[in-house]
Scaffold this motif. Structure first.
Motif, PDB file in Angstrom:
ATOM      1  N   GLY A  74       0.812  -1.210   0.000  1.00  0.00           N
ATOM      2  CA  GLY A  74       0.000   0.000   0.000  1.00  0.00           C
ATOM      3  C   GLY A  74       0.841   1.253   0.000  1.00  0.00           C
ATOM      4  O   GLY A  74       2.017   1.235   0.355  1.00  0.00           O
ATOM      5  N   ASP A  75       0.233   2.336  -0.410  1.00  0.00           N
ATOM      6  CA  ASP A  75       0.892   3.636  -0.530  1.00  0.00           C
ATOM      7  C   ASP A  75       0.639   4.434   0.738  1.00  0.00           C
ATOM      8  O   ASP A  75      -0.516   4.683   1.099  1.00  0.00           O
ATOM      9  CB  ASP A  75       0.326   4.368  -1.743  1.00  0.00           C
ATOM     10  CG  ASP A  75       1.084   5.622  -2.087  1.00  0.00           C
ATOM     11  OD1 ASP A  75       1.771   6.168  -1.204  1.00  0.00           O
ATOM     12  OD2 ASP A  75       0.993   6.065  -3.251  1.00  0.00           O
ATOM     13  N   LEU A  76       1.689   4.845   1.428  1.00  0.00           N
ATOM     14  CA  LEU A  76       1.524   5.625   2.656  1.00  0.00           C
ATOM     15  C   LEU A  76       0.827   6.954   2.390  1.00  0.00           C
ATOM     16  O   LEU A  76       0.214   7.522   3.288  1.00  0.00           O
ATOM     17  CB  LEU A  76       2.886   5.870   3.309  1.00  0.00           C
ATOM     18  CG  LEU A  76       3.628   4.627   3.823  1.00  0.00           C
ATOM     19  CD1 LEU A  76       4.970   5.033   4.425  1.00  0.00           C
ATOM     20  CD2 LEU A  76       2.792   3.848   4.826  1.00  0.00           C
ATOM     21  N   ALA A  77       0.891   7.434   1.168  1.00  0.00           N
ATOM     22  CA  ALA A  77       0.204   8.674   0.828  1.00  0.00           C
ATOM     23  C   ALA A  77      -1.298   8.466   0.678  1.00  0.00           C
ATOM     24  O   ALA A  77      -2.047   9.440   0.609  1.00  0.00           O
ATOM     25  CB  ALA A  77       0.770   9.265  -0.462  1.00  0.00           C
ATOM     26  N   GLU A  78      -1.737   7.213   0.633  1.00  0.00           N
ATOM     27  CA  GLU A  78      -3.161   6.901   0.498  1.00  0.00           C
ATOM     28  C   GLU A  78      -3.600   5.947   1.617  1.00  0.00           C
ATOM     29  O   GLU A  78      -4.567   5.204   1.466  1.00  0.00           O
ATOM     30  CB  GLU A  78      -3.437   6.296  -0.869  1.00  0.00           C
ATOM     31  CG  GLU A  78      -3.061   7.216  -2.021  1.00  0.00           C
ATOM     32  CD  GLU A  78      -3.292   6.601  -3.389  1.00  0.00           C
ATOM     33  OE1 GLU A  78      -3.542   5.375  -3.453  1.00  0.00           O
ATOM     34  OE2 GLU A  78      -3.218   7.334  -4.378  1.00  0.00           O
ATOM     35  N   LEU A  79      -2.903   6.005   2.725  1.00  0.00           N
ATOM     36  CA  LEU A  79      -3.134   5.062   3.814  1.00  0.00           C
ATOM     37  C   LEU A  79      -4.550   5.205   4.364  1.00  0.00           C
ATOM     38  O   LEU A  79      -4.959   6.282   4.807  1.00  0.00           O
ATOM     39  CB  LEU A  79      -2.107   5.320   4.924  1.00  0.00           C
ATOM     40  CG  LEU A  79      -2.008   4.281   6.039  1.00  0.00           C
ATOM     41  CD1 LEU A  79      -1.475   2.962   5.507  1.00  0.00           C
ATOM     42  CD2 LEU A  79      -1.106   4.804   7.160  1.00  0.00           C
ATOM     43  N   ASP A  80      -5.283   4.101   4.366  1.00  0.00           N
ATOM     44  CA  ASP A  80      -6.652   4.083   4.892  1.00  0.00           C
ATOM     45  C   ASP A  80      -6.936   2.679   5.402  1.00  0.00           C
ATOM     46  O   ASP A  80      -7.646   1.903   4.772  1.00  0.00           O
ATOM     47  CB  ASP A  80      -7.645   4.488   3.806  1.00  0.00           C
ATOM     48  CG  ASP A  80      -9.091   4.433   4.297  1.00  0.00           C
ATOM     49  OD1 ASP A  80      -9.302   4.461   5.529  1.00  0.00           O
ATOM     50  OD2 ASP A  80      -9.996   4.334   3.442  1.00  0.00           O
ATOM     51  N   LEU A  81      -6.374   2.349   6.553  1.00  0.00           N
ATOM     52  CA  LEU A  81      -6.551   1.004   7.081  1.00  0.00           C
ATOM     53  C   LEU A  81      -7.992   0.717   7.505  1.00  0.00           C
ATOM     54  O   LEU A  81      -8.460  -0.407   7.315  1.00  0.00           O
ATOM     55  CB  LEU A  81      -5.577   0.761   8.233  1.00  0.00           C
ATOM     56  CG  LEU A  81      -4.100   0.753   7.805  1.00  0.00           C
ATOM     57  CD1 LEU A  81      -3.199   0.497   8.999  1.00  0.00           C
ATOM     58  CD2 LEU A  81      -3.831  -0.268   6.705  1.00  0.00           C
ATOM     59  N   PRO A  82      -8.742   1.691   8.061  1.00  0.00           N
ATOM     60  CA  PRO A  82     -10.149   1.401   8.337  1.00  0.00           C
ATOM     61  C   PRO A  82     -10.919   0.971   7.089  1.00  0.00           C
ATOM     62  O   PRO A  82     -11.848   0.169   7.172  1.00  0.00           O
ATOM     63  CB  PRO A  82     -10.672   2.728   8.896  1.00  0.00           C
ATOM     64  CG  PRO A  82      -9.476   3.348   9.522  1.00  0.00           C
ATOM     65  CD  PRO A  82      -8.333   3.003   8.602  1.00  0.00           C
ATOM     66  N   GLY A  83     -10.525   1.485   5.926  1.00  0.00           N
ATOM     67  CA  GLY A  83     -11.159   1.079   4.682  1.00  0.00           C
ATOM     68  C   GLY A  83     -10.903  -0.371   4.348  1.00  0.00           C
ATOM     69  O   GLY A  83     -11.570  -0.943   3.485  1.00  0.00           O
ATOM     70  N   ARG A  84      -9.940  -0.962   5.021  1.00  0.00           N
ATOM     71  CA  ARG A  84      -9.639  -2.383   4.818  1.00  0.00           C
ATOM     72  C   ARG A  84     -10.039  -3.210   6.041  1.00  0.00           C
ATOM     73  O   ARG A  84      -9.629  -4.346   6.188  1.00  0.00           O
ATOM     74  CB  ARG A  84      -8.147  -2.540   4.546  1.00  0.00           C
ATOM     75  CG  ARG A  84      -7.772  -3.854   3.897  1.00  0.00           C
ATOM     76  CD  ARG A  84      -6.493  -3.708   3.106  1.00  0.00           C
ATOM     77  NE  ARG A  84      -6.122  -4.934   2.452  1.00  0.00           N
ATOM     78  CZ  ARG A  84      -5.154  -5.031   1.548  1.00  0.00           C
ATOM     79  NH1 ARG A  84      -4.474  -3.946   1.215  1.00  0.00           N
ATOM     80  NH2 ARG A  84      -4.860  -6.168   0.991  1.00  0.00           N
ATOM     81  N   GLY A  85     -10.828  -2.584   6.914  1.00  0.00           N
ATOM     82  CA  GLY A  85     -11.324  -3.308   8.070  1.00  0.00           C
ATOM     83  C   GLY A  85     -10.344  -3.419   9.210  1.00  0.00           C
ATOM     84  O   GLY A  85     -10.502  -4.273  10.092  1.00  0.00           O
ATOM     85  N   ILE A  86      -9.331  -2.553   9.230  1.00  0.00           N
ATOM     86  CA  ILE A  86      -8.308  -2.582  10.285  1.00  0.00           C
ATOM     87  C   ILE A  86      -8.433  -1.304  11.099  1.00  0.00           C
ATOM     88  O   ILE A  86      -8.411  -0.199  10.547  1.00  0.00           O
ATOM     89  CB  ILE A  86      -6.899  -2.689   9.680  1.00  0.00           C
ATOM     90  CG1 ILE A  86      -6.768  -3.984   8.876  1.00  0.00           C
ATOM     91  CG2 ILE A  86      -5.831  -2.628  10.766  1.00  0.00           C
ATOM     92  CD1 ILE A  86      -5.484  -4.093   8.082  1.00  0.00           C
ATOM     93  N   ALA A  87      -8.585  -1.444  12.409  1.00  0.00           N
ATOM     94  CA  ALA A  87      -8.742  -0.274  13.272  1.00  0.00           C
ATOM     95  C   ALA A  87      -7.574   0.678  13.101  1.00  0.00           C
ATOM     96  O   ALA A  87      -6.421   0.267  12.978  1.00  0.00           O
ATOM     97  CB  ALA A  87      -8.870  -0.705  14.729  1.00  0.00           C
ATOM     98  N   ALA A  88      -7.864   1.979  13.124  1.00  0.00           N
ATOM     99  CA  ALA A  88      -6.850   2.982  12.817  1.00  0.00           C
ATOM    100  C   ALA A  88      -5.974   3.331  14.004  1.00  0.00           C
ATOM    101  O   ALA A  88      -4.889   3.864  13.822  1.00  0.00           O
ATOM    102  CB  ALA A  88      -7.506   4.259  12.298  1.00  0.00           C
ATOM    103  N   GLU A  89      -6.410   3.085  15.224  1.00  0.00           N
ATOM    104  CA  GLU A  89      -5.700   3.615  16.375  1.00  0.00           C
ATOM    105  C   GLU A  89      -4.532   2.723  16.777  1.00  0.00           C
ATOM    106  O   GLU A  89      -4.708   1.625  17.303  1.00  0.00           O
ATOM    107  CB  GLU A  89      -6.665   3.808  17.548  1.00  0.00           C
ATOM    108  CG  GLU A  89      -7.676   4.918  17.295  1.00  0.00           C
ATOM    109  CD  GLU A  89      -8.388   5.355  18.562  1.00  0.00           C
ATOM    110  OE1 GLU A  89      -8.320   4.621  19.569  1.00  0.00           O
ATOM    111  OE2 GLU A  89      -8.995   6.433  18.539  1.00  0.00           O
TER     112      GLU A  89
END
Length: 212
Positions: A109-124
Motif C-alpha cells: 500500500g501507498d503511505l500517501a493513500e493510507l486508509d486502514l479502516p477502509g480495509r477493516g483494520i482499526a486505525a488507532e
C-alpha cells in the motif's frame, strides 16, 4: 504502498521515489531483501529501531510499521508480543516479510493513500514506526499527506517515531515544519536510535511525534 485499503493505486497517483528507483533498476528490491538477510545471518544488529519502539509501549500494543520493507522491525515487534501491521509500496519486500516474518499483517500500500479502516483494520495505533529513511523515499509532494495519514492512524496518546539521515533532499527543519502542518508535534528529538541527543549538526534525526 499500493493496494486497496492500505493505499490505492488510482489514476493520478504520484509514484514514490522508491518506485522510481525500482523502475530504473528492477533488481534493486531483491538486492535489498538479500542484503538484510545476509546481515542477520552474520549476526549483525538489524532491529535496533524495534527495540526502541518496544521500550516505548506496553506489551500487546498495536503498532504500525510504515514502510516496513522486508519486515525486520515489524517481525521483531510481533515476536515481542505486539500486534503489528506493516505497509510498504513494494510487493517484493512484502513477499519477503511474509516469508521471513509470519505473524504480522503485511500489506502492499501507498503511505500517501493510507486508509486502514477502509480495509477493516482499526486505525488507532499506540505507535507508528517509520525507519529506514522511508520519509525520504516518498514523493516530495506527498510528504505532508503521509504525515497527516500517520496522525489519523494514531491513538490519542500514540506516538509516531520517524528516522532518516541528512543529505537526502529533506532538511530536518522542513520535516518538522511538515509534521506540524500535518498535526504532529515533536515530543523528543534524537540523533540515533540508541538515544543520543539531537544537535544542530546531527547527521541523523529520530523524531518522536505526538498528535497536536
Amino acid at each position: 504502498m499500493s493496494g486497496p485499503g492500505a493505499g490505492g493505486s488510482g489514476a493520478g497517483r504520484v509514484p514514490s521515489r522508491w518506485e522510481e528507483l525500482v523502475a530504473e533498476n528492477p533488481g534493486h528490491s531483491r538486492w535489498y531483501v538479500e542484503r538484510f538477510r545476509a546481515m542477520a545471518a552474520q549476526g549483525q544488529d538489524t532491529v535496533g529501531e524495534a527495540r526502541l519502539i518496544d521500550a516505548m509501549v506496553s506489551r500487546g500494543a498495536r503498532i504500525l510499521d510504515a514502510g516496513c520493507g522486508p519486515g525486520r522491525i515489524g517481525g521483531y515487534l510481533h515476536r515481542a508480543g505486539h500486534t503489528v501491521v506493516g505497509v510498504d509500496v513494494d510487493p517484493v519486500l512484502i513477499a519477503a516479510a511474509e516469508e521471513d516474518h509470519p505473524g504480522p499483517i503485511w500489506l502492499v500500500g501507498d503511505l500517501a493513500e493510507l486508509d486502514l479502516p477502509g480495509r477493516g483494520i482499526a486505525a488507532e495505533f499506540e505507535a507508528i514506526v517509520c525507519a529506514g529513511n522511508v520519509m525520504t523515499f516518498v514523493a516530495p509532494s506527498t510528504r505532508v499527506t503521509v504525515l497527516r495519514n500517520f496522525a489519523a492512524h494514531l491513538a490519542p496518546a500514540g506516538r509516531a517515531v520517524i528516522g532518516f539521515g541528512a543529505g537526502r533532499d529533506y532538511e530536518f527543519g522542513r520535516f518538522l515544519d511538515d509534521a506540524r502542518e500535518a498535526g504532529l508535534v515533536p515530543q523528543l528529538l534524537l540523533s540515533t536510535w540508541d538515544l543520543r541527543p539531537f544537535s544542530e549538526d546531527a547527521e541523523f534525526l529520530v523524531a518522536v511525534l505526538g498528535r497536536a
